[in-house]
Motif scaffolding. Structure first.
Motif, PDB file in Angstrom:
ATOM      1  N   GLU A  86      24.314  -0.645 -25.116  1.00 46.38           N
ATOM      2  CA  GLU A  86      25.096  -1.873 -24.922  1.00 46.38           C
ATOM      3  C   GLU A  86      26.093  -1.790 -23.758  1.00 46.38           C
ATOM      4  O   GLU A  86      26.124  -2.703 -22.918  1.00 46.38           O
ATOM      5  N   PRO A  87      26.923  -0.756 -23.653  1.00 41.68           N
ATOM      6  CA  PRO A  87      27.870  -0.711 -22.523  1.00 41.68           C
ATOM      7  C   PRO A  87      27.173  -0.729 -21.161  1.00 41.68           C
ATOM      8  O   PRO A  87      27.596  -1.448 -20.255  1.00 41.68           O
ATOM      9  N   LEU A  88      26.108   0.021 -21.014  1.00 39.00           N
ATOM     10  CA  LEU A  88      25.379   0.051 -19.754  1.00 39.00           C
ATOM     11  C   LEU A  88      24.702  -1.290 -19.492  1.00 39.00           C
ATOM     12  O   LEU A  88      24.704  -1.790 -18.370  1.00 39.00           O
ATOM     13  N   ARG A  89      24.142  -1.866 -20.517  1.00 36.18           N
ATOM     14  CA  ARG A  89      23.468  -3.162 -20.389  1.00 36.18           C
ATOM     15  C   ARG A  89      24.434  -4.228 -19.894  1.00 36.18           C
ATOM     16  O   ARG A  89      24.119  -5.012 -19.009  1.00 36.18           O
ATOM     17  N   LYS A  90      25.640  -4.232 -20.458  1.00 34.41           N
ATOM     18  CA  LYS A  90      26.657  -5.196 -20.039  1.00 34.41           C
ATOM     19  C   LYS A  90      27.144  -4.903 -18.619  1.00 34.41           C
ATOM     20  O   LYS A  90      27.343  -5.811 -17.825  1.00 34.41           O
ATOM     21  N   GLU A  91      27.326  -3.630 -18.309  1.00 29.80           N
ATOM     22  CA  GLU A  91      27.772  -3.236 -16.970  1.00 29.80           C
ATOM     23  C   GLU A  91      26.777  -3.684 -15.892  1.00 29.80           C
ATOM     24  O   GLU A  91      27.169  -4.158 -14.830  1.00 29.80           O
ATOM     25  N   LEU A  92      25.481  -3.529 -16.198  1.00 32.76           N
ATOM     26  CA  LEU A  92      24.442  -3.888 -15.233  1.00 32.76           C
ATOM     27  C   LEU A  92      24.066  -5.363 -15.282  1.00 32.76           C
ATOM     28  O   LEU A  92      23.327  -5.841 -14.427  1.00 32.76           O
ATOM     29  N   GLY A  93      24.539  -6.078 -16.312  1.00 36.35           N
ATOM     30  CA  GLY A  93      24.228  -7.497 -16.437  1.00 36.35           C
ATOM     31  C   GLY A  93      22.804  -7.775 -16.860  1.00 36.35           C
ATOM     32  O   GLY A  93      22.200  -8.761 -16.450  1.00 36.35           O
ATOM     33  N   VAL A  94      22.247  -6.907 -17.705  1.00 40.63           N
ATOM     34  CA  VAL A  94      20.868  -7.056 -18.152  1.00 40.63           C
ATOM     35  C   VAL A  94      20.858  -7.734 -19.521  1.00 40.63           C
ATOM     36  O   VAL A  94      21.441  -7.227 -20.477  1.00 40.63           O
ATOM     37  N   ASP A  95      20.191  -8.879 -19.593  1.00 39.00           N
ATOM     38  CA  ASP A  95      20.033  -9.577 -20.873  1.00 39.00           C
ATOM     39  C   ASP A  95      18.734  -9.141 -21.534  1.00 39.00           C
ATOM     40  O   ASP A  95      17.800  -8.711 -20.859  1.00 39.00           O
ATOM     41  N   LEU A  96      18.689  -9.289 -22.845  1.00 34.71           N
ATOM     42  CA  LEU A  96      17.459  -9.026 -23.586  1.00 34.71           C
ATOM     43  C   LEU A  96      16.592 -10.274 -23.553  1.00 34.71           C
ATOM     44  O   LEU A  96      17.079 -11.388 -23.382  1.00 34.71           O
ATOM     45  N   ARG A  97      15.322 -10.083 -23.743  1.00 30.95           N
ATOM     46  CA  ARG A  97      14.411 -11.235 -23.781  1.00 30.95           C
ATOM     47  C   ARG A  97      14.827 -12.203 -24.872  1.00 30.95           C
ATOM     48  O   ARG A  97      14.762 -13.426 -24.688  1.00 30.95           O
ATOM     49  N   GLU A  98      15.293 -11.673 -25.996  1.00 29.45           N
ATOM     50  CA  GLU A  98      15.724 -12.521 -27.110  1.00 29.45           C
ATOM     51  C   GLU A  98      16.902 -13.395 -26.714  1.00 29.45           C
ATOM     52  O   GLU A  98      17.076 -14.492 -27.232  1.00 29.45           O
ATOM     53  N   GLU A  99      17.746 -12.903 -25.821  1.00 30.22           N
ATOM     54  CA  GLU A  99      18.894 -13.668 -25.351  1.00 30.22           C
ATOM     55  C   GLU A  99      18.486 -14.710 -24.304  1.00 30.22           C
ATOM     56  O   GLU A  99      19.092 -15.770 -24.214  1.00 30.22           O
ATOM     57  N   LEU A 100      17.475 -14.388 -23.530  1.00 30.50           N
ATOM     58  CA  LEU A 100      17.022 -15.311 -22.494  1.00 30.50           C
ATOM     59  C   LEU A 100      16.190 -16.446 -23.063  1.00 30.50           C
ATOM     60  O   LEU A 100      16.307 -17.590 -22.637  1.00 30.50           O
ATOM     61  N   TYR A 101      15.338 -16.128 -24.028  1.00 31.72           N
ATOM     62  CA  TYR A 101      14.428 -17.120 -24.628  1.00 31.72           C
ATOM     63  C   TYR A 101      14.629 -17.140 -26.129  1.00 31.72           C
ATOM     64  O   TYR A 101      14.077 -16.306 -26.836  1.00 31.72           O
ATOM     65  N   HIS A 102      15.401 -18.088 -26.584  1.00 30.02           N
ATOM     66  CA  HIS A 102      15.670 -18.158 -28.025  1.00 30.02           C
ATOM     67  C   HIS A 102      14.444 -18.555 -28.704  1.00 30.02           C
ATOM     68  O   HIS A 102      13.851 -19.020 -29.309  1.00 30.02           O
ATOM     69  N   VAL A 159      16.949  -0.782  -7.350  1.00 25.54           N
ATOM     70  CA  VAL A 159      15.907  -1.383  -6.513  1.00 25.54           C
ATOM     71  C   VAL A 159      15.953  -2.907  -6.599  1.00 25.54           C
ATOM     72  O   VAL A 159      15.089  -3.586  -6.064  1.00 25.54           O
ATOM     73  N   ASN A 160      16.977  -3.426  -7.295  1.00 27.38           N
ATOM     74  CA  ASN A 160      17.245  -4.854  -7.373  1.00 27.38           C
ATOM     75  C   ASN A 160      16.098  -5.626  -8.019  1.00 27.38           C
ATOM     76  O   ASN A 160      15.640  -6.645  -7.494  1.00 27.38           O
ATOM     77  N   ASP A 161      15.618  -5.122  -9.161  1.00 28.69           N
ATOM     78  CA  ASP A 161      14.558  -5.816  -9.881  1.00 28.69           C
ATOM     79  C   ASP A 161      15.001  -6.069 -11.320  1.00 28.69           C
ATOM     80  O   ASP A 161      14.805  -5.247 -12.210  1.00 28.69           O
ATOM     81  N   TYR A 162      15.614  -7.214 -11.514  1.00 29.81           N
ATOM     82  CA  TYR A 162      16.143  -7.602 -12.817  1.00 29.81           C
ATOM     83  C   TYR A 162      15.033  -7.704 -13.866  1.00 29.81           C
ATOM     84  O   TYR A 162      15.208  -7.278 -15.013  1.00 29.81           O
ATOM     85  N   ALA A 163      13.895  -8.258 -13.490  1.00 30.43           N
ATOM     86  CA  ALA A 163      12.802  -8.453 -14.439  1.00 30.43           C
ATOM     87  C   ALA A 163      12.339  -7.125 -15.045  1.00 30.43           C
ATOM     88  O   ALA A 163      12.065  -7.047 -16.239  1.00 30.43           O
ATOM     89  N   THR A 164      12.262  -6.096 -14.233  1.00 26.28           N
ATOM     90  CA  THR A 164      11.849  -4.793 -14.751  1.00 26.28           C
ATOM     91  C   THR A 164      12.884  -4.242 -15.724  1.00 26.28           C
ATOM     92  O   THR A 164      12.530  -3.641 -16.740  1.00 26.28           O
ATOM     93  N   ALA A 165      14.161  -4.471 -15.455  1.00 27.69           N
ATOM     94  CA  ALA A 165      15.212  -4.021 -16.372  1.00 27.69           C
ATOM     95  C   ALA A 165      15.048  -4.689 -17.738  1.00 27.69           C
ATOM     96  O   ALA A 165      15.179  -4.032 -18.780  1.00 27.69           O
ATOM     97  N   VAL A 166      14.740  -5.972 -17.751  1.00 29.53           N
ATOM     98  CA  VAL A 166      14.515  -6.681 -19.021  1.00 29.53           C
ATOM     99  C   VAL A 166      13.268  -6.132 -19.702  1.00 29.53           C
ATOM    100  O   VAL A 166      13.254  -5.928 -20.917  1.00 29.53           O
ATOM    101  N   ARG A 167      12.232  -5.852 -18.921  1.00 24.80           N
ATOM    102  CA  ARG A 167      10.975  -5.341 -19.477  1.00 24.80           C
ATOM    103  C   ARG A 167      11.119  -3.935 -20.068  1.00 24.80           C
ATOM    104  O   ARG A 167      10.365  -3.562 -20.962  1.00 24.80           O
ATOM    105  N   VAL A 168      12.075  -3.164 -19.578  1.00 23.42           N
ATOM    106  CA  VAL A 168      12.323  -1.842 -20.163  1.00 23.42           C
ATOM    107  C   VAL A 168      12.647  -2.010 -21.655  1.00 23.42           C
ATOM    108  O   VAL A 168      12.139  -1.266 -22.500  1.00 23.42           O
ATOM    109  N   PHE A 169      13.466  -2.990 -21.975  1.00 18.95           N
ATOM    110  CA  PHE A 169      13.813  -3.223 -23.377  1.00 18.95           C
ATOM    111  C   PHE A 169      12.622  -3.740 -24.179  1.00 18.95           C
ATOM    112  O   PHE A 169      12.477  -3.416 -25.349  1.00 18.95           O
TER     113      PHE A 169
END
Length: 138
Positions: free
Chosen positions: A122-138, A91-101
């Protein structure tokens, strides 16, 4: 009673993934009371949400399903999380993918369980290009 249980790492024979999580602490056939008062087994819960997230076509439906799945007194299985992530990207909602984690991190009993989920996903996360909140905001 919280039914999250301990996660167990087992070798995957045919999978490219290094680990597979299982829900060994939940006895087979244990009944789980969901938000509507009906009882279902953990396996039925997983099958219902895997099927639900496979069919999601819009953001509202995805977020409603995530709210319902995370409202239960258990941690959704890795398969349910996989389908939710795939639906988020569909559904093209990156923010929701990050919020799942973020929801997953809040739901597990301890940091070790969260790390096991991350390792499995990890493999699926990399395939979909989903970063963790910890990676986005150090």
């Amino acid at each position: 009673m919280i039914l999250t249980g301990a996660l167990r790492v087992a070798a995957a024979s045919t999978s490219a993934r290094a680990a597979v999580l299982s829900r060994a602490a939940i006895p087979m056939g244990m009944q789980i009371r969901n938000y509507s008062g009906h009882s279902e087994t953990f396996e039925e819960f997983n099958a219902r949400y895997v099927q639900f997230f496979d069919g999601v076509q819009d953001l509202f439906e995805l977020q409603r399903g995530l709210n319902n799945a995370f409202a239960q007194d258990l941690v959704p299985s890795p398969e349910v999380i996989e389908k939710a992530l795939q639906a988020s990207r569909r559904v093209n909602d990156y923010a929701t993918a990050v919020r799942v984690f973020e929801g997953l991190k809040a739901k597990v009993e301890n940091a070790k369980q969260y790390e096991q989920y991350l390792q499995y996903l990890e493999p699926l996360r990399k395939e979909l290009g989903v970063d963790l909140r910890e990676e986005l905001y150090h």
